[in-house]
Design an enzyme around this catalytic site. Structure first.
Site, short mmCIF file in Angstrom:
data_model
loop_
_atom_site.label_atom_id
_atom_site.label_comp_id
_atom_site.label_asym_id
_atom_site.label_seq_id
_atom_site.Cartn_x
_atom_site.Cartn_y
_atom_site.Cartn_z
N SER A 36 19.90 83.40 47.34
CA SER A 36 20.34 83.86 46.03
C SER A 36 20.60 85.36 46.03
O SER A 36 19.93 86.12 46.74
CB SER A 36 19.25 83.55 45.00
N TYR A 47 26.48 86.37 42.67
CA TYR A 47 26.73 86.66 41.26
C TYR A 47 27.59 87.91 41.24
O TYR A 47 27.36 88.84 42.02
CB TYR A 47 25.42 86.93 40.51
N THR A 91 28.79 81.41 42.32
CA THR A 91 28.28 80.63 41.18
C THR A 91 29.17 80.89 39.98
O THR A 91 29.28 82.02 39.52
CB THR A 91 26.81 81.01 40.91
N LYS A 135 30.31 77.03 43.20
CA LYS A 135 29.12 76.28 42.79
C LYS A 135 29.01 76.25 41.26
O LYS A 135 29.02 77.30 40.62
CB LYS A 135 27.86 76.95 43.37
N HIS A 184 23.53 73.59 37.84
CA HIS A 184 22.57 74.69 37.99
C HIS A 184 21.14 74.21 37.71
O HIS A 184 20.34 74.91 37.08
CB HIS A 184 22.96 75.81 37.02
C1 FNR Z 1 18.16 78.03 40.39
N1 FNR Z 1 19.53 77.93 40.64
C2 FNR Z 1 20.25 79.05 41.02
N2 FNR Z 1 21.58 78.94 41.29
C3 FNR Z 1 22.29 80.02 41.70
O1 FNR Z 1 23.48 79.89 41.94
N3 FNR Z 1 21.67 81.23 41.83
C4 FNR Z 1 20.36 81.42 41.57
O2 FNR Z 1 19.83 82.52 41.70
C5 FNR Z 1 19.61 80.30 41.12
N4 FNR Z 1 18.29 80.42 40.81
C6 FNR Z 1 17.55 79.30 40.47
C7 FNR Z 1 16.19 79.43 40.23
C8 FNR Z 1 15.43 78.30 39.97
C9 FNR Z 1 13.96 78.44 39.75
C10 FNR Z 1 16.05 77.03 39.91
C11 FNR Z 1 15.23 75.79 39.65
C12 FNR Z 1 17.39 76.90 40.12
C13 FNR Z 1 20.18 76.60 40.66
C14 FNR Z 1 20.03 75.97 42.03
O3 FNR Z 1 20.85 76.60 42.97
C15 FNR Z 1 20.39 74.47 42.05
O4 FNR Z 1 21.67 74.31 41.49
C16 FNR Z 1 19.38 73.59 41.33
O5 FNR Z 1 18.07 74.01 41.61
C17 FNR Z 1 19.57 72.14 41.76
O6 FNR Z 1 18.73 71.31 41.05
P1 FNR Z 1 17.30 70.79 41.61
O7 FNR Z 1 17.47 70.43 43.06
O8 FNR Z 1 16.34 71.92 41.41
O9 FNR Z 1 17.01 69.62 40.74
#
Ligand code: FNR
Length: 367
Positions: free
Chosen positions: A109, A133, A159, A235, A259
């Site tokens: 990330s 980002y 993203t 994404k 997300h």
């Molecule tokens: C995320 N996700 C996420 N996506 C992204 O593009 N940048 C980020 O910094 C983050 N940070 C983030 C933190 C936390 C705590 C979560 C739970 C999720 C989304 C992540 O990449 C992903 O799309 C989801 O976590 C997928 O769903 P599941 O596997 O957690 O059910």
């Protein structure tokens, strides 16, 4: 960890061991958390059923695949999740080492608590992608891209679903902020610490509102392609229309994702959106998905519906919380065993055999 036999076991243990504010940040979704529920239910509650084939000699199985030209040992990789050192002091470095050991993709990330360089050094052999980002200040973003390129990251994951953060009510109630001993490791000065400064509501949400560019259009993909040769994964796409635009603007892959249900509540589960996107662009670019994956059969279903690669986020955070790198490794190896078992029991020897006819929507059985 021997007593943990499924992802839910890791999750239960992790939830009991995290501070309330971190626990809520990791697990919650946006709004009423309908989509959060659907991400799981779409797999669980008899929506997609497997049509197993029998007597097909599954004694020699191979669940490896390729993704953007890289060979990986299984069709499951690690989605980017922010601030992993809140789960364990080794944070992202532990998770990337686990992904390296599992020979699969790790996505870092932008708002990580270990830097691009630290992560590269921790796992030089891992297939690493960098999630981007886009900040109002394009030089901030450009600098991240150059560092990721230099550190050997193999793709940029843009993203596209985050002009601002979703309505994460628990974070607002908790006034969520990064614990004082941590910082956004990819940044210096105020970009690294601004998150701690909010007096009301979620400090993270305020950081995003102040710094992430909410005026982005498809031109950002054109701009990215003009500044880097790395392949671009989009994404956060949930419609065929946007997938087609993504291809038109030159993306190398589309990641179907809501997300983790943290942006706009009320969107479909990712697995529900997957088929229309595969239909629209599946023969032009690779299509990935994440959201709600917690067992091998979930991965199998997503592959059958046309995903080239599947990712998960929270389960690795649970593994990390339970046992650092070892916990993360255990989660990935558990998933590997489950995917392999799903292949065997459904009569498939390789990813090529996990075809559309291996699954059917539940409505077929209620006619
Ligand atoms: C995320 N996700 C996420 N996506 C992204 O593009 N940048 C980020 O910094 C983050 N940070 C983030 C933190 C936390 C705590 C979560 C739970 C999720 C989304 C992540 O990449 C992903 O799309 C989801 O976590 C997928 O769903 P599941 O596997 O957690 O059910």
């Amino acid at each position: 960890m021997a007593r943990f036999v499924c992802i839910q076991d890791y999750e239960n243990h992790a939830l009991n061991n995290l501070t309330p504010s971190v626990r809520d940040y990791y697990r919650s979704g946006a709004g009423d958390e309908n989509t959060l529920k659907w991400n799981r239910e779409a797999f669980k509650k008899y929506k997609i059923r497997i049509r197993p084939r029998v007597l097909r000699d599954v004694s020699k199985r191979d669940i490896s695949t390729t993704v953007l030209g890289e060979k990986v040992s299984m069709p499951l990789g690690v989605s980017p999740t922010a601030m992993q050192r809140m789960a364990h002091p080794d944070g992202e470095c532990a998770n990337v080492k686990a992904a390296q050991a599992a020979k699969t993709v790790f996505i870092l990330s932008t708002i990580s608590t270990s830097s691009i360089e630290e992560v590269a050094e921790a796992a030089p052999e891992a297939v690493k992608w960098f999630q981007l980002y886009v900040y109002f200040d394009r030089n901030v973003t450009l600098n991240l891209i150059r560092r990721a390129e230099k550190a050997g990251f193999k793709a940029l994951v843009l993203t596209v679903d985050t002009p601002m953060f979703g309505d994460r009510r628990r974070d607002i109630r908790n006034k969520f902020a990064l614990p004082k001993h941590l910082r956004f490791a990819n940044f210096d000065g105020y970009l690294a610490r601004k998150i701690n400064s909010s007096n009301e509501g979620s400090g993270l949400s305020e950081y995003v509102t102040n710094l992430f560019d909410d005026s982005l259009t498809w031109n950002v993909v054109t701009w990215l392609k003009s500044v880097t040769k790395l392949p671009i994964v989009l994404k956060g796409v949930l419609t065929a229309e946007d997938a087609e635009l993504g291809v038109k603007y030159g993306a190398s892959a589309i990641m179907v994702s809501n997300h983790g249900a943290r942006q706009i509540d009320g969107t479909p589960a990712s697995i529900e959106a997957l088929p229309e996107i595969v239909r629209a662009v599946g023969n032009k670019v690779e299509v990935f998905m994440d959201g709600g994956i917690t067992q091998g059969t979930d991965v199998f279903k997503a592959l059958a519906l046309g995903a080239k690669m599947v990712f998960f986020g929270r389960p690795l955070l649970w593994g990390l919380t339970c046992g650092g790198e070892q916990g993360a490794r255990s989660v990935l190896e558990m998933m590997r065993r489950e995917i392999d078992q799903a292949f065997a029991l459904a009569g498939c020897k390789s990813v090529e055999q996990v075809t559309k006819d291996m699954v059917v929507h539940e409505s077929v059985y209620s006619r």
